[in-house]
Design a protein around this motif. Structure first.
Motif, mmCIF file in Angstrom:
data_model
loop_
_atom_site.group_PDB
_atom_site.id
_atom_site.type_symbol
_atom_site.label_atom_id
_atom_site.label_comp_id
_atom_site.label_asym_id
_atom_site.label_seq_id
_atom_site.Cartn_x
_atom_site.Cartn_y
_atom_site.Cartn_z
ATOM 1 N N MET A 140 1.315 -1.232 -0.137
ATOM 2 C CA MET A 140 0.000 -0.087 -0.248
ATOM 3 C C MET A 140 0.489 1.339 0.279
ATOM 4 N N LYS A 141 2.110 0.957 1.102
ATOM 5 C CA LYS A 141 2.998 2.732 1.171
ATOM 6 C C LYS A 141 3.298 2.798 -0.178
ATOM 7 N N GLU A 142 4.092 1.654 -1.471
ATOM 8 C CA GLU A 142 4.095 1.895 -2.583
ATOM 9 C C GLU A 142 3.643 2.379 -3.110
ATOM 10 N N ARG A 143 2.515 1.958 -3.546
ATOM 11 C CA ARG A 143 0.905 2.631 -4.432
ATOM 12 C C ARG A 143 0.777 3.788 -3.793
ATOM 13 N N GLY A 144 0.971 4.447 -2.617
ATOM 14 C CA GLY A 144 0.778 5.217 -2.444
ATOM 15 C C GLY A 144 -1.035 5.874 -2.210
ATOM 16 N N TYR A 145 -1.239 4.040 -1.090
ATOM 17 C CA TYR A 145 -3.286 4.287 -1.789
ATOM 18 C C TYR A 145 -3.307 3.143 -0.568
ATOM 19 N N GLY A 146 -4.186 2.956 0.468
ATOM 20 C CA GLY A 146 -4.180 2.151 1.652
ATOM 21 C C GLY A 146 -5.578 2.500 2.210
ATOM 22 N N ARG A 147 -6.816 0.855 2.897
ATOM 23 C CA ARG A 147 -7.305 1.890 3.089
ATOM 24 C C ARG A 147 -7.327 0.062 4.281
ATOM 25 N N ILE A 148 -7.438 0.438 5.601
ATOM 26 C CA ILE A 148 -7.165 -0.257 6.241
ATOM 27 C C ILE A 148 -8.890 0.155 7.087
ATOM 28 N N VAL A 149 -9.891 -1.230 7.786
ATOM 29 C CA VAL A 149 -10.875 -0.972 8.204
ATOM 30 C C VAL A 149 -10.766 -2.335 9.316
ATOM 31 N N ASN A 150 -10.529 -2.114 10.393
ATOM 32 C CA ASN A 150 -10.576 -3.273 11.234
ATOM 33 C C ASN A 150 -11.790 -3.328 12.035
ATOM 34 N N ILE A 151 -11.702 -4.968 12.274
ATOM 35 C CA ILE A 151 -13.541 -4.315 13.070
ATOM 36 C C ILE A 151 -13.561 -5.217 14.723
ATOM 37 N N ALA A 185 0.112 8.203 8.047
ATOM 38 C CA ALA A 185 -1.443 9.206 7.280
ATOM 39 C C ALA A 185 -0.601 9.756 5.803
ATOM 40 N N ARG A 186 0.193 10.342 6.043
ATOM 41 C CA ARG A 186 0.858 11.099 4.872
ATOM 42 C C ARG A 186 2.024 9.763 3.332
ATOM 43 N N ASP A 187 1.788 9.012 3.680
ATOM 44 C CA ASP A 187 1.256 7.742 2.526
ATOM 45 C C ASP A 187 0.527 7.427 2.696
ATOM 46 N N GLY A 188 -1.125 7.935 2.156
ATOM 47 C CA GLY A 188 -1.809 7.975 0.737
ATOM 48 C C GLY A 188 -2.741 6.640 1.782
ATOM 49 N N ILE A 189 -2.668 6.112 2.832
ATOM 50 C CA ILE A 189 -3.169 5.279 3.943
ATOM 51 C C ILE A 189 -4.318 5.896 5.349
#
Length: 262
Positions: A140-151, A185-189
């Motif tokens: 995710m960091k390499e692509r500059g985008y990610g969404r992690i949602v924990n339950i 936060a600054r990695d688009g995640i």
């Protein structure tokens, strides 16, 4: 400029072109989340410790038209989580969304726990989340985008009866959420947690048949007077997993009928 109809079509499938990993997806809330993300356009990689039920769930997801890969295994082990991320990258070349739903606690009065049930509760809920986050964040960091949602669990906030050990595990998930959110936060995640109260899963329905007073006790703290529905949890997950939630990170958002407020 897109027409209103085109704009609506885009919103109707907000995860089109995205790849989502959903853990604990063989049934219950996890399967409901996978179904929602699939309907919203995501390609899916689903995981669960129960191989037979996972294959059935994967078939149900494919029946809806979703592109699906399934990987059974114990995600409390680092190697399994690493293999899961590798499976997603090999199949689809990217990981956009991780939903850490794998869990399930042994709900007992604290002194009724054994060393085995305590370890099982921590392994299922906290280690699965830690290892999966650790596996997906580098791509995710390499692509500059990610969404992690924990339950997570609303019981962490309201101190629900017989949930102390479970809350120790889910409280760790809540703490991991804020720490990772700030660090990346600054990695688009973005990293967030959805914390449900009692939810009408097949498991809760079975418990209600055998121990109705127990379930009534858990529901009694909910001002709306009912348990949540799996689709209500999945809806919040889908929102946090999308681009519209790009400025939401480090949050524990309760889907709880008001059982805790603020």
């Amino acid at each position: 400029m897109s027409t209103p109809a085109q704009a609506w079509a885009s919103r109707a499938r907000p995860h089109e072109g995205r790849v989502a990993i959903v853990t604990g997806a063989a049934g219950g809330i996890g399967l409901e989340i996978a179904l929602r993300l699939g309907r919203d356009g995501a390609a899916l990689v689903v995981a669960d410790a129960d191989a037979a039920r996972l294959e059935t769930a994967a078939g149900a997801l494919r029946d809806t038209g979703a592109e699906v890969r399934a990987m059974p295994g114990d995600l409390s082990l680092e190697d399994t989580a690493t293999a899961l991320a590798a499976c997603a990258l090999e199949a689809f070349g990217r990981i956009d969304i991780l939903v850490n739903n794998a869990g399930g606690g042994v709900i007992l009065p604290f002194l009724a726990h054994t060393p085995q049930t305590l370890k099982q509760t921590i392994d299922r809920n906290l280690w699965t989340t830690l290892w999966c986050c650790r596996a997906v964040i580098p791509p995710m960091k390499e692509r500059g985008y990610g969404r992690i949602v924990n339950i997570g669990a609303d019981s962490v906030r309201n101190g629900l009866w017989d949930h102390a050990a479970y809350n120790a595990a889910k409280g760790g998930v809540h703490g991991l959420t804020t720490g990772l959110a700030r660090e990346f936060a600054r990695d688009g995640i973005t990293v967030n947690t959805v914390a449900p109260c009692a939810v009408n899963t097949p498991q809760l329905v079975d418990i209600a048949k055998q121990h109705p007073a127990l379930v009534e006790r858990f529901v009694s703290v909910i001002p709306m007077g009912r348990a949540g529905e799996m689709a209500e949890v999945a809806s919040m997950v889908s929102y946090l997993a999308g681009t519209e939630a790009s400025f939401v990170t480090g949050q524990v958002i309760s889907a709880n009928g008001g059982s805790t407020m603020l």
